[in-house]
Each structure stands twice: as C-alpha cells, then as structure tokens.
Design an enzyme around this catalytic site. Structure first.
Site, PDB file in Angstrom:
ATOM      1  N   THR A 199      25.977  -5.298  15.256  1.00 37.28           N
ATOM      2  CA  THR A 199      26.373  -4.506  16.421  1.00 37.28           C
ATOM      3  C   THR A 199      25.669  -5.178  17.592  1.00 37.28           C
ATOM      4  O   THR A 199      24.554  -5.689  17.425  1.00 37.28           O
ATOM      5  CB  THR A 199      25.959  -3.022  16.317  1.00 37.28           C
ATOM      6  OG1 THR A 199      24.540  -2.935  16.293  1.00 37.28           O
ATOM      7  CG2 THR A 199      26.526  -2.349  15.067  1.00 37.28           C
ATOM      8  N   HIS A 200      26.318  -5.223  18.726  1.00 38.51           N
ATOM      9  CA  HIS A 200      25.798  -5.958  19.905  1.00 38.51           C
ATOM     10  C   HIS A 200      25.541  -7.434  19.582  1.00 38.51           C
ATOM     11  O   HIS A 200      24.663  -8.054  20.176  1.00 38.51           O
ATOM     12  CB  HIS A 200      24.512  -5.319  20.444  1.00 38.51           C
ATOM     13  CG  HIS A 200      24.603  -3.839  20.644  1.00 38.51           C
ATOM     14  ND1 HIS A 200      24.952  -3.263  21.846  1.00 38.51           N
ATOM     15  CD2 HIS A 200      24.432  -2.804  19.779  1.00 38.51           C
ATOM     16  CE1 HIS A 200      24.963  -1.942  21.726  1.00 38.51           C
ATOM     17  NE2 HIS A 200      24.664  -1.636  20.470  1.00 38.51           N
ATOM     18  N   ASN A 249      77.101  -8.241  30.111  1.00 42.18           N
ATOM     19  CA  ASN A 249      75.927  -7.360  30.213  1.00 42.18           C
ATOM     20  C   ASN A 249      75.555  -6.723  28.874  1.00 42.18           C
ATOM     21  O   ASN A 249      74.371  -6.619  28.542  1.00 42.18           O
ATOM     22  CB  ASN A 249      76.178  -6.264  31.258  1.00 42.18           C
ATOM     23  CG  ASN A 249      76.392  -6.851  32.647  1.00 42.18           C
ATOM     24  OD1 ASN A 249      76.177  -8.049  32.847  1.00 42.18           O
ATOM     25  ND2 ASN A 249      76.817  -6.027  33.584  1.00 42.18           N
ATOM     26  N   SER A 261      34.823 -35.400  18.270  1.00 34.91           N
ATOM     27  CA  SER A 261      34.574 -35.691  19.674  1.00 34.91           C
ATOM     28  C   SER A 261      34.762 -37.185  19.909  1.00 34.91           C
ATOM     29  O   SER A 261      34.448 -37.993  19.041  1.00 34.91           O
ATOM     30  CB  SER A 261      33.145 -35.281  20.036  1.00 34.91           C
ATOM     31  OG  SER A 261      32.700 -36.000  21.161  1.00 34.91           O
ATOM     32  N   GLN A 268      67.716 -11.468  33.212  1.00 33.18           N
ATOM     33  CA  GLN A 268      67.831 -12.759  32.533  1.00 33.18           C
ATOM     34  C   GLN A 268      66.442 -13.322  32.200  1.00 33.18           C
ATOM     35  O   GLN A 268      66.300 -14.073  31.240  1.00 33.18           O
ATOM     36  CB  GLN A 268      68.595 -13.719  33.450  1.00 33.18           C
ATOM     37  CG  GLN A 268      68.782 -15.088  32.872  1.00 33.18           C
ATOM     38  CD  GLN A 268      69.778 -15.885  33.682  1.00 33.18           C
ATOM     39  OE1 GLN A 268      70.949 -15.513  33.797  1.00 33.18           O
ATOM     40  NE2 GLN A 268      69.316 -16.975  34.285  1.00 33.18           N
ATOM     41  N   LYS A 314      30.046 -34.662  15.946  1.00 32.78           N
ATOM     42  CA  LYS A 314      30.649 -33.350  16.179  1.00 32.78           C
ATOM     43  C   LYS A 314      31.834 -33.022  15.296  1.00 32.78           C
ATOM     44  O   LYS A 314      32.634 -33.863  14.924  1.00 32.78           O
ATOM     45  CB  LYS A 314      31.077 -33.224  17.642  1.00 32.78           C
ATOM     46  CG  LYS A 314      29.863 -33.160  18.537  1.00 32.78           C
ATOM     47  CD  LYS A 314      30.027 -32.235  19.682  1.00 32.78           C
ATOM     48  CE  LYS A 314      30.271 -30.805  19.281  1.00 32.78           C
ATOM     49  NZ  LYS A 314      30.664 -30.037  20.453  1.00 32.78           N
ATOM     50  N   LYS A 359      63.979 -13.066  28.545  1.00 36.00           N
ATOM     51  CA  LYS A 359      63.949 -13.840  27.299  1.00 36.00           C
ATOM     52  C   LYS A 359      62.849 -14.910  27.218  1.00 36.00           C
ATOM     53  O   LYS A 359      62.179 -15.003  26.179  1.00 36.00           O
ATOM     54  CB  LYS A 359      65.340 -14.425  27.026  1.00 36.00           C
ATOM     55  CG  LYS A 359      66.326 -13.316  26.591  1.00 36.00           C
ATOM     56  CD  LYS A 359      67.760 -13.743  26.556  1.00 36.00           C
ATOM     57  CE  LYS A 359      68.395 -13.909  27.904  1.00 36.00           C
ATOM     58  NZ  LYS A 359      68.461 -12.661  28.718  1.00 36.00           N
ATOM     59  N   TYR A 363      73.040  -3.275  35.521  1.00 37.09           N
ATOM     60  CA  TYR A 363      72.580  -4.634  35.232  1.00 37.09           C
ATOM     61  C   TYR A 363      72.010  -5.268  36.495  1.00 37.09           C
ATOM     62  O   TYR A 363      72.564  -5.137  37.582  1.00 37.09           O
ATOM     63  CB  TYR A 363      73.731  -5.510  34.711  1.00 37.09           C
ATOM     64  CG  TYR A 363      73.275  -6.938  34.455  1.00 37.09           C
ATOM     65  CD1 TYR A 363      72.535  -7.254  33.320  1.00 37.09           C
ATOM     66  CD2 TYR A 363      73.520  -7.946  35.389  1.00 37.09           C
ATOM     67  CE1 TYR A 363      72.068  -8.542  33.102  1.00 37.09           C
ATOM     68  CE2 TYR A 363      73.065  -9.244  35.176  1.00 37.09           C
ATOM     69  CZ  TYR A 363      72.335  -9.525  34.033  1.00 37.09           C
ATOM     70  OH  TYR A 363      71.862 -10.799  33.823  1.00 37.09           O
ATOM     71  N   ASN A 388      34.526 -29.902  15.687  1.00 37.17           N
ATOM     72  CA  ASN A 388      34.839 -28.771  16.566  1.00 37.17           C
ATOM     73  C   ASN A 388      35.910 -27.858  15.967  1.00 37.17           C
ATOM     74  O   ASN A 388      36.891 -28.346  15.410  1.00 37.17           O
ATOM     75  CB  ASN A 388      35.316 -29.294  17.913  1.00 37.17           C
ATOM     76  CG  ASN A 388      34.242 -30.116  18.608  1.00 37.17           C
ATOM     77  OD1 ASN A 388      33.063 -29.783  18.537  1.00 37.17           O
ATOM     78  ND2 ASN A 388      34.647 -31.199  19.249  1.00 37.17           N
ATOM     79  N   SER A 398      70.997 -20.291  32.341  1.00 38.41           N
ATOM     80  CA  SER A 398      69.981 -19.806  31.385  1.00 38.41           C
ATOM     81  C   SER A 398      70.146 -20.453  30.015  1.00 38.41           C
ATOM     82  O   SER A 398      69.848 -19.852  28.988  1.00 38.41           O
ATOM     83  CB  SER A 398      70.089 -18.280  31.249  1.00 38.41           C
ATOM     84  OG  SER A 398      71.391 -17.918  30.836  1.00 38.41           O
ATOM     85  N   GLU A 409      39.660 -22.163  18.321  1.00 38.53           N
ATOM     86  CA  GLU A 409      39.512 -22.039  19.778  1.00 38.53           C
ATOM     87  C   GLU A 409      40.872 -21.897  20.455  1.00 38.53           C
ATOM     88  O   GLU A 409      41.028 -21.113  21.391  1.00 38.53           O
ATOM     89  CB  GLU A 409      38.793 -23.266  20.332  1.00 38.53           C
ATOM     90  CG  GLU A 409      37.327 -23.322  19.965  1.00 38.53           C
ATOM     91  CD  GLU A 409      36.687 -24.624  20.444  1.00 38.53           C
ATOM     92  OE1 GLU A 409      35.908 -24.577  21.390  1.00 38.53           O
ATOM     93  OE2 GLU A 409      37.005 -25.679  19.870  1.00 38.53           O
TER      94      GLU A 409
END
Ligand code: ARG
Length: 511
Positions: free
Chosen positions: A165-166, A120, A287, A332, A293, A335, A327, A295, A32, A300
């Site tokens: 709203t919506h 442990n 782009s 392990q 463009k 993490k 344990y 972006n 690990s 995003e």
C-alpha cells in the site's frame, strides 16, 4: 477542379440537383474511404439483406432482386480475393458498392437497391456490425490473457511476496493472489464488453434518412438476416445516436486502464530495486549506447498507448456534444477513434499475454524481501488481540513499539528471539513457536481466511471460480460468433439460391 459531364451536371449518384461536381479540395476533406475500408464486408452483407427484405415485402420484384444479388455476390468475391478496394472519388463504402453494382448489373437494378434506405441508416448498420465482431475479438484475446495469468498463478498459492500500500511493503500476499488480481479486474472488463455488445447489436437498418419510410418494409427480417438481436426502433434516434459507440469505446478505455496497471507492475517489478520478475528477452529491448541494458519496452508501450485510447474516448464524446437530432456529417468522425482504439487494445492484449506467458518469477528474492521489512506486523497485532483478548489499538501500539526497537537494533521480525525479548519487556510472553507461527511470512499467509483473502485456500477457491467464469464467458463469446456466422451463411444461402434461379418464396427466411 470541378468536373462536369456532357450535360454540365454532376457525375455523382446524388448529383441530380447539382450543376457541378464537388471540388477536389472538398472531396479530399470529406471522403471517408480509409475508415470505411474496415466495413466493406458489412456493407455488402447489409445490402444483400436489404435487397432480400425489399423483395420479401413485395417492394421490388424477384427479377430485380436477381441481378442485384448477383452483382453483390461478385463484389463480395472480389473483396474476399483482395481485389475490391475503395475509390476515394466515390466518397465512401456505400457509394463504392453501389457504383460497382451499377457497372456490373446495370443502373436500373442498382438504383432499386437504395429503395427505403439511406446512407444514414446504412452507415450505422455497417459500423455496428463491424464493431460487434471486433468486440467479440477483444473478448477472445482477453480470455487468453486471463488464462495466461491463471496458468502462471497455479501452484503459487503459498509463494510469498510483499503486498503493497502506498508502494510500501504492507502485508505478505501470495504470488497467485497478485496475479489473480488482474484476472478479477478483467472479469469486469469482460462484462463491460459484453454489455457494450448488447447495446451495439441492434438493427438500425430501415430507419432510412431519419423518418422511416412509406414502403411496407420488414425491419425484423433484415435484423435476422444480419444477426442483430433486435431492432433499434425509433428511426430518428437510430440516426441521431452514437452512444453505442461511446459505450464500446468506454469499455475499451477502462480495459486499457487496467492493462496499463499490469504493465506498470511489470516495469516496476522488473527493476533492479524490486528484482521480483524477469521479463523474457523476446519482450524486452536493448540500449544503443548502454550495453548492459534490458528495457521493458513492451510493457512501457502498453502503458503509453493508454493515453491514445483515453484521447479517442474524449474525441468521440466531444464530437457528439450538443449535436442536433438527425444526421450530422460530424458523425462520420465516429469511426476513426473506434477503429484506432480497437487496434491498440487488441495489440496491447496480445503483447501482454505473450509477456505474461514467458515471464519468470524470482520467488527467492520475493521471500527474502518480505521477511526483512516487518510485513507480518499486522498479523502479530491480530494474534495478540485473538490470544490475549486485548483491544486492537493496544496491540497496534505495542507492535509499533516493537518495530521501532527492532529497527533501532538493526533487527527484523525474522529475529524471533529478539522479538520474544522485546515483547516480554512489554509484558507479553510468547513462545518462539508462537512467534514463528505468526511472524513467518508463510505462516502469516496461511492464517488469512476471510472471503477473498490471500490465504491459500481462499486463492485456490477464487482461482477455480475464475477458471469457470472465464470458460463460461468464452463459450458465450463463441456462441455469439456462431450466431453471426449462421446469419451470414443464411443470407449467403438465400443469395445463392436466388442467383441460381430459385425463388425467394422457397427460402426459409427465419434464421
Ligand atoms: N460517410 C458518412 C458517415 O460516415 C456516411 C453517411 C453519409 N450521409 C450523408 N447524408 N452524407 O457518416
């Protein structure tokens, strides 16, 4: 390949009962060191505190303590110089530090360090210590983002824009009101992070393998030296639990969710259709085929990375499901999701902050669209209720008919004379001043006065309170950081005193 030493035994520090070493395949599968590389400083500090505690409790002598601390100090110096890296064949950070100590100070001393502790409790100690510092780091960068939003909001308490709203125009709100929505959301994220910190910052060290130990240890002492707020007492619970990690990861996940919503509004509001904000070139990209463009890639990706953080939370929850107490090596795997989520959330906040600091607002366009699409209709109905004593439903119906007629005639609530004519036909005579005082978005905004409303006074008050809350929170975070630093310095001071030939009894062990 299986390795043997001269006597045909395992070369591992735990190898007493083994006739051979682990196969390479098994080592590759189980080591690990990548995730553990995050916790080297914590493992060394934890070992220093443990050794000091053992001597303070009369479990190992000062003559044993001195070479242990000298070796650990050398490890620390090497680590700080970037020269201590983990060897995969030594499995994990704990074995790497111990192996270094054996080579440096000799096996008889290194071997005594592991009295009354286990990997442990060690691994939970290291992980909690690393996590708590990272949580404070997230809180600090989140403070910067809150401050950036507040700074951008300042002076825009009367700048109107459509509230939705919506995803349809609903009522006028101020630009400052929109921006401070996120400051408000993030105050809860700050609270969740602070709560998680409290749960995380409890000392597991001394729980040993699962049952505590017969040695007369002082867990409160190691807690103090390591900057913990107290001891996580029940040894079997210490070893069996990872809910503190889930708690922290959930706080990060919820925060990432809120960040993704801000990111989404940046994407949406920067489109040609909305044209309300202009993201700085430095936080946009082009782009390869379409020359025109620009972006909103940073926004995003902030939205996109949210999926990975959600996934990491689910990964951790699933890892823990139905594990028996004690344990389990499964632990392990707690993490990598934590470290990954922390990195993504930190990077996202830093990038979003820079974007917020540099974004430009197209306030003229905001004003234009909010006047064109009947956003003040609700306020007109409210006015008729308040001024004429009519029922709200009656006014709702009336203004609804007014809107339908205006649409049919190609007019808006900005065409006050038409509004006056149509309302009069419905039996409601209003002066042009009255109409302007309600139907103009700025006037409509100024009329909002309930607690927490978009009205300029309300937004100013909230902004002031948020500024205070953000500062108070920032001081609390700084205090926690200082407390951790002081504990570390205290430990270092004891280490240096003992290495220099001083006695532990001359050191003040109260932090
Ligand atoms: N690498 C292990 C972990 O992260 C450390 C504890 C190992 N304990 C053991 N008994 N093998 O959980």
């Amino acid at each position: 390949m299986t390795e043997h030493n001269a006597e045909g035994k395992s070369t591992k520090l735990w190898g007493g009962r083994f006739a051979s070493d682990m196969a390479d395949i098994a080592l590759d599968y189980s080591e690990s060191t990548v995730a553990d590389s995050e916790m080297i400083a914590e493992d060394i500090w934890g070992s220093q505190a443990h050794a000091i505690m053992l001597t303070a409790c009369g479990i190992i002598s000062e003559d044993d303590l001195r070479p242990i601390l000298a070796g650990l100090r050398k490890t620390e110096t090497e680590f700080e110089a970037g020269q201590f890296t983990l060897k995969r064949e030594l499995e994990d950070v704990h074995m790497n530090v111990e192996a270094y100590l054996r080579a440096d100070s000799g096996p008889e001393f290194a071997g005594k360090l592991h009295t009354g502790r286990s990997r442990n409790d060690q691994v939970v100690t290291d992980a909690r210590m690393h996590l708590r510092t990272r949580l404070l780091g997230v809180q600090a960068v989140l403070t910067d983002l809150q401050r950036a939003l507040l700074a951008q909001a300042e002076g825009h308490e009367r700048t109107v824009m459509p509230g939705y709203t919506h995803t349809q125009h609903a009522q006028p709100i101020s630009l400052a009101f929109w921006l401070t929505t996120y400051v408000s959301m993030f105050t809860r994220d700050q609270r969740r992070l602070a709560n998680a910190y409290e749960i995380v910052n409890q000392n597991p060290l001394g729980a040993a393998a699962l049952a505590g130990t017969s040695f007369p240890t002082d867990r409160e002492l190691s807690a103090r030296l390591l900057g913990f707020d107290g001891c996580h007492e029940h040894a079997l619970d210490v070893i069996s639990s990872r809910d503190w990690a889930v708690e922290a990861l959930f706080a990060l996940t919820m925060l990432m969710c809120n960040l993704s919503r801000l990111a989404e509004e940046f994407v949406l509001f920067s489109t040609y259709e909305y044209r309300m904000i202009e993201i700085d070139d430095a936080y946009s990209s082009g782009s390869s085929i379409m020359p025109q463009k620009k972006n909103p890639c940073i926004a995003e990706l902030s939205r996109g990375n949210t999926g990975a953080v959600y996934g990491r939370l689910m990964e951790l929850l699933t890892l823990l499901k139905a594990l028996p107490s004690g344990y389990n090596r499964d632990f392990q795997q707690d993490k990598p999701p934590l470290w990954h989520a922390l990195r993504l959330v930190e990077q996202t906040i830093v990038a979003m902050t820079a974007m917020v600091e540099t974004v430009k607002f197209n306030t003229e366009h905001m004003r234009e669209v909010v006047g064109r699409n009947f956003a003040t209709a609700t306020e007109l109905a409210n006015y008729l209720v308040a001024d004429r004593g009519l029922a709200f439903r009656t006014c709702h119906e009336l203004v609804g008919q007014l809107v339908a007629t205006l649409i049919a005639e190609g007019k808006t609530l900005d065409d006050h004379e038409d509004v006056q004519r149509i309302l009069a036909a419905h039996g409601q005579d209003l002066t042009l001043d009255e109409i302007a005082g309600v139907c103009d978005p700025e006037a409509c905004l100024a009329r909002q006065r309930s607690l927490g409303s978009t009205g300029p006074d309300s937004v100013l008050q909230m902004s002031r309170r948020f500024t205070e809350m953000v500062s108070a929170n920032a001081s609390a975070v700084e205090q926690r950081m200082e407390h951790l630093q002081q504990a570390h310095e205290k430990t270092r001071h004891i280490v240096d005193t003992v290495i220099a030939g001083g006695s532990l009894s001359d050191c003040n062990l109260q932090v």
